[in-house]
Design a protein around this motif. Structure first.
Motif, PDB file in Angstrom:
ATOM      1  N   ASP A   1      -4.388   7.289  -2.028  1.00  0.00           N
ATOM      2  CA  ASP A   1      -4.737   5.751  -2.133  1.00  0.00           C
ATOM      3  C   ASP A   1      -3.384   5.283  -2.908  1.00  0.00           C
ATOM      4  OD1 ASP A   1      -5.679   3.391  -1.918  1.00  0.00           O
ATOM      5  OD2 ASP A   1      -7.344   3.798  -2.871  1.00  0.00           O
ATOM      6  N   GLU A   2      -2.493   4.605  -2.097  1.00  0.00           N
ATOM      7  CA  GLU A   2      -1.192   4.142  -2.754  1.00  0.00           C
ATOM      8  C   GLU A   2      -0.524   4.937  -3.555  1.00  0.00           C
ATOM      9  OE1 GLU A   2      -1.487  -0.249  -3.748  1.00  0.00           O
ATOM     10  OE2 GLU A   2      -3.186  -0.410  -2.615  1.00  0.00           O
TER      11      GLU A   2
ATOM     12  N   GLN B   1      -6.170   5.440  -6.451  1.00  0.00           N
ATOM     13  CA  GLN B   1      -5.470   4.227  -6.780  1.00  0.00           C
ATOM     14  C   GLN B   1      -5.247   4.082  -7.896  1.00  0.00           C
ATOM     15  OE1 GLN B   1      -6.761   0.879  -4.766  1.00  0.00           O
ATOM     16  NE2 GLN B   1      -4.846  -0.579  -5.365  1.00  0.00           N
TER      17      GLN B   1
ATOM     18  N   SER C   1      -9.638   1.163  -0.239  1.00  0.00           N
ATOM     19  CA  SER C   1     -10.469   2.090  -1.248  1.00  0.00           C
ATOM     20  C   SER C   1     -11.740   2.336  -0.900  1.00  0.00           C
ATOM     21  CB  SER C   1     -10.038   1.520  -2.598  1.00  0.00           C
ATOM     22  OG  SER C   1      -8.810   1.300  -2.904  1.00  0.00           O
TER      23      SER C   1
HETATM   24 MG   LIG Z   1      -7.607  -0.087  -2.901  1.00  0.00          MG
END
Ligand SMILES: [Mg+2]
Ligand SMILES: Nc1ncnc2c1ncn2[C@@H]1O[C@H](COP(=O)(O)OP(=O)(O)OP(=O)(O)O)[C@@H](O)[C@H]1O
Lengths: 327, 249
Positions: free
Chosen positions: B173-174, B87, B45
Motif C-alpha cells: 500500500d503506497e 500505508q 486500502s
Molecule cells: Mg489508502
C-alpha cells in the motif's frame, strides 16, 4: 556500561548491604523492612512483565499475590494442625517446606492467570483494567467468605516455614532467601525481554496489527506473558505470607493490586529494576512518613502525581535517562 | 493460462451508507505487478484490508493459492504467504530497525515461543533480517531507533519486513510515498526485480512508477473497478482519463 546498568548495580548492592548493616548493628526490624522490599519488588517484577513488556494494564494482580499467599497459608495450616488437605480421591497433606510451597504457589497462580487471562485478554484498554479488577475482587470476597481458612480474619502460621539447611527464623537468612529469588527473577525478566518471545511481545504492545501480519497471534503472546507474570507475583505472595506468618483476604484487595502497580510507576514502567526502585521508595516512605502521620498516603499521592506529570520514566527514567535502543 | 495466485471475487463492503468496495473483482498472476490506482478515498486500502484479513467483506470471496481464505484470520493468511506493507507504517517505533526486521524473520520461522536465548544472537534470524535490510538499502541504519527514521525510510523498512517472510504474494500500500525522487527510482528498480520472486499487488499514487512497473492496472473509483488493462489500455481509456487522470477527454 549505561547509566541505567550502573544505577541497577548500585540498587542491587544497596538492597543487599542495608540488611547486612542492620544485622551487624542488631536492628532486626530494618532487616524485615529490606525483606519486604525484596518480596514486594518480586511481585512488581511479575507485574512488569505483563505491564511493561506486554502493555497489559492489569489491576488484578492481587489475585495472584493472594493465591500465592493462601497456597502458603493453607499448606502450612494443615501441616501445623496435622490435618490432611484432602483424603479423597487421594491423600494430600499440608507441608512446612518452602520449596514445595513455592512450587504450589507458582502452579496455582499460573493456572489462575491462565483462566483470568484467557477471559480478560479478549478485551483491551479500560475494559481489560476493569475485568482484571473484577477477578481480583471476586477472589477477595471468596476468601472472606471461606470460613475453613479463617474467612475475614485470615490464617496465622505459628512458625515460619522451613528451608533445607537454613534457619528461616533468623531474619537475615530469610532475607537472603527472598533476595536470591528476586535476583533470579530479575535475571529471568532480563532474559525474557531480550528473547524471541520478548521481541514479539514488545512489538505486539506497540503494533498488534504488524505482529498479525507476520503470522504471530498477539493474544497468545499476551496470554503467555500474563501466565508468567501471574506466577511470579504468586511466588511473591507466598514469600510475603511467610514473612508475616499470616495471610488474610487483604492480600487479594484492589489496594494491593494498586500498590504493586505503584511500585512500577514510581520506579519506571518497563525498566528492569523499576519495581525494585519503586518498592524501596514505597517502603522507605511508609516507614518515614508513616511514623509522622497515619495519612502518609496523601504524600504518596502527591509523589505519584508528580511522577506521572513530570517524570514518566519514574526514578530510573529520571536518573538514567531515556532507554537506549537495544544493540 | 496459469492460475492466478490471488483473486478477489465480487467483493463488496459498506460502511453505513458509504460503499467502500462495490462488487470488486481482480486477480494477481504469477510474476506480474498489478497496480491498483484511484483517487483518495476510492477504497484501495479498504480492499487491501479485506485481502490481508483485517476486514471481512459483506459479500464476495478472496482466494489465495487456490484456496478460499475469506474466513481466515490475518495470521493464517500471513502464514500462507501473504506479505503486506502498510500505508501508515505499522512498525515497532521504540525498537531498532534491525529488531523490526528480525520480528519478521521470527514470524517467518514460526518459533516465537523461545524464552532464553537473546534473539539478536540468533544467527539465522539475523541473517534473514540483515539480508532484507540490505536489499532495501537500510542495512546502514540497522541500529537506529525506528522512530528516528524518515517517513520514506519507514516505507523501506515496511518492505524489508515483508521480504523477511519470503511471501508467495506481496500486497503493498503506497510503498513510494514520502521517498523522494531518487528513493522512488531505487525502489522502482527493486520492485521490478522482485516480481520474479512473487507477484505484487501495488497500490500507488506515483504514476511514473506505476506506468514504469505495472503489467496490468486496475482503476478504482468510488469503490468500483472502472477499468482493468495494460498500461496502454489505461492511458487511452476515456473514462479513466476523465475520472482519474484529470483530463478533459
Ligand atoms: Mg489508502
Ligand atoms: N473503518 C471505517 N469506517 C468507516 N469508513 C471507513 C473505514 N475505513 C475506511 N472508510 C472510508 O472508506 C473510504 C475508502 O477509504 P480507503 O482508505 O480505502 O481509501 P484509499 O483509496 O486507500 O484512499 P487513499 O488514497 O487516501 O489512501 C473512505 O471514504 C474512508 O473514509
Amino acid at each position: 556500561m549505561s547509566r541505567e546498568t550502573i544505577f541497577n548495580a548500585v540498587l542491587a548492592l544497596g538492597l543487599l548491604l542495608f540488611p547486612l548493616w542492620a544485622y551487624v548493628a542488631d536492628e532486626p526490624f530494618m532487616i524485615t523492612l529490606a525483606t519486604r522490599v525484596a518480596i514486594l519488588a518480586l511481585a512488581g517484577v511479575g507485574l512488569n512483565i505483563a505491564l511493561g513488556l506486554g502493555g497489559l494494564v492489569s489491576l488484578g494482580h492481587a489475585a495472584f499475590f493472594g493465591i500465592g499467599g493462601y497456597a502458603m497459608g493453607i499448606l502450612a495450616h494443615h501441616a501445623q494442625s496435622y490435618t490432611p488437605l484432602m483424603e479423597v480421591p487421594f491423600l494430600i497433606e499440608g507441608t512446612k517446606s518452602m520449596p514445595v510451597i513455592w512450587l504450589v504457589a507458582l502452579a496455582a497462580s499460573a493456572l489462575a492467570a491462565l483462566v483470568i487471562g484467557a477471559l480478560s485478554l479478549r478485551t483491551s484498554g479500560v475494559y481489560f483494567i476493569m475485568i482484571t479488577l473484577a477477578f481480583g475482587q471476586m477472589l477477595f470476597y471468596f476468601a472472606i467468605s471461606w470460613p475453613a481458612y479463617g474467612g475475614e480474619d485470615g490464617l496465622s502460621i505459628y512458625v515460619r516455614n522451613s528451608f533445607p539447611g537454613l534457619n528461616t527464623l533468623d531474619p537475615i537468612q530469610f532475607f537472603l532467601i527472598a533476595y536470591v529469588i528476586l535476583a533470579a527473577a530479575l535475571m529471568f525478566a532480563a532474559m525474557l525481554a531480550k528473547s524471541p518471545f520478548g521481541l514479539a511481545l514488545n512489538a505486539a504492545r506497540q503494533t498488534a496489527e504488524r505482529v498479525e501480519t507476520i503470522g504471530i497471534t498477539p493474544y497468545r503472546l499476551r496470554l503467555t506473558a500474563f501466565v508468567i507474570s501471574g506466577a511470579i507475583t504468586g511466588l511473591a505472595g507466598a514469600l510475603f505470607a511467610d514473612l508475616n506468618r499470616f495471610v488474610s483476604p487483604s492480600m487479594f484487595s484492589w489496594q494491593t493490586s494498586g500498590e504493586i502497580m505503584i511500585f512500577i510507576i514510581l520506579g519506571g514502567v518497563a525498566r528492569l529494576f523499576g519495581p525494585v526502585a519503586g518498592a524501596a521508595l514505597f517502603i522507605a516512605l511508609e516507614h518515614v512518613l508513616g511514623g509522622l502521620s497515619e495519612f502518609w498516603h496523601i504524600y504518596l499521592g502527591l509523589l505519584l502525581l508528580a511522577v506521572v506529570l513530570y517524570a514518566r520514566g519514574g526514578i530510573i527514567g529520571t536518573l538514567a535517562g531515556r532507554e537506549v535502543a537495544h544493540d | 493460462m496459469t492460475e492466478p495466485v490471488l483473486s478477489v471475487r465480487n467483493v463488496s463492503r459498506k460502511f453505513g451508507a458509504l460503499i467502500a468496495s462495490n462488487n470488486v473483482s481482480l486477480d494477481l498472476r504469477p510474476g506480474e505487478i498489478h497496480a491498483l490506482i484511484g483517487p483518495n478515498g476510492a477504497g484501495k486500502s479498504t480492499l487491501i484490508k479485506q485481502i490481508a484479513g483485517g476486514l471481512r467483506p459483506d459479500s464476495g470471496e478472496v482466494h489465495f493459492l487456490g484456496r478460499d481464505v475469506t474466513a481466515l484470520s490475518t495470521v493464517q493468511r500471513a502464514r500462507m504467504g501473504l506479505g503486506r506493507t502498510f500505508q501508515i507504517s505499522a512498525l515497532a517505533m521504540e525498537d531498532t530497525v534491525l529488531q523490526n526486521a528480525m520480528l519478521g524473520a521470527l514470524g517467518a520461522g514460526r518459533r516465537p515461543y523461545r524464552f532464553f536465548r537473546p534473539v539478536l544472537k540468533d544467527r539465522d534470524l539475523r541473517e534473514v533480517a540483515e539480508t532484507a535490510l540490505d536489499r532495501v538499502g537500510l542495512l546502514d541504519h540497522a541500529a537506529i531507533r525506528t522512530s528516528d527514521l524518515s517517513h520514506g525510510q519507514r516505507r523501506q523498512l515496511e518492505v524489508a519486513v515483508a521480504l523477511t517472510l519470503k511471501p508467495r504474494a506481496f500486497i503493498m500500500d503506497e510503498p513510494m510515498a514520502g521517498l523522494g525522487a531518487s528513493g522512488s527510482k531505487r525502489l522502482t528498480g527493486f520492485l521490478d526485480e522482485l516480481r520474479h520472486e512473487a507477484p505484487i499487488l501495488l497500490v500507488e499514487h506515483d504514476m511514473d512508477a506505476v506506468f514504469a512497473l505495472a503489467d496490468r492496472i486496475s482503476v478504482l473509483v468510488y469503490g468500483e473497478v472502472i477499468a482493468t488493462g495494460t498500461v496502454e489500455d489505461i492511458r487511452n481509456h476515456a473514462e479513466v482519463r476523465r475520472a482519474y487522470l484529470g483530463e478533459d477527454a
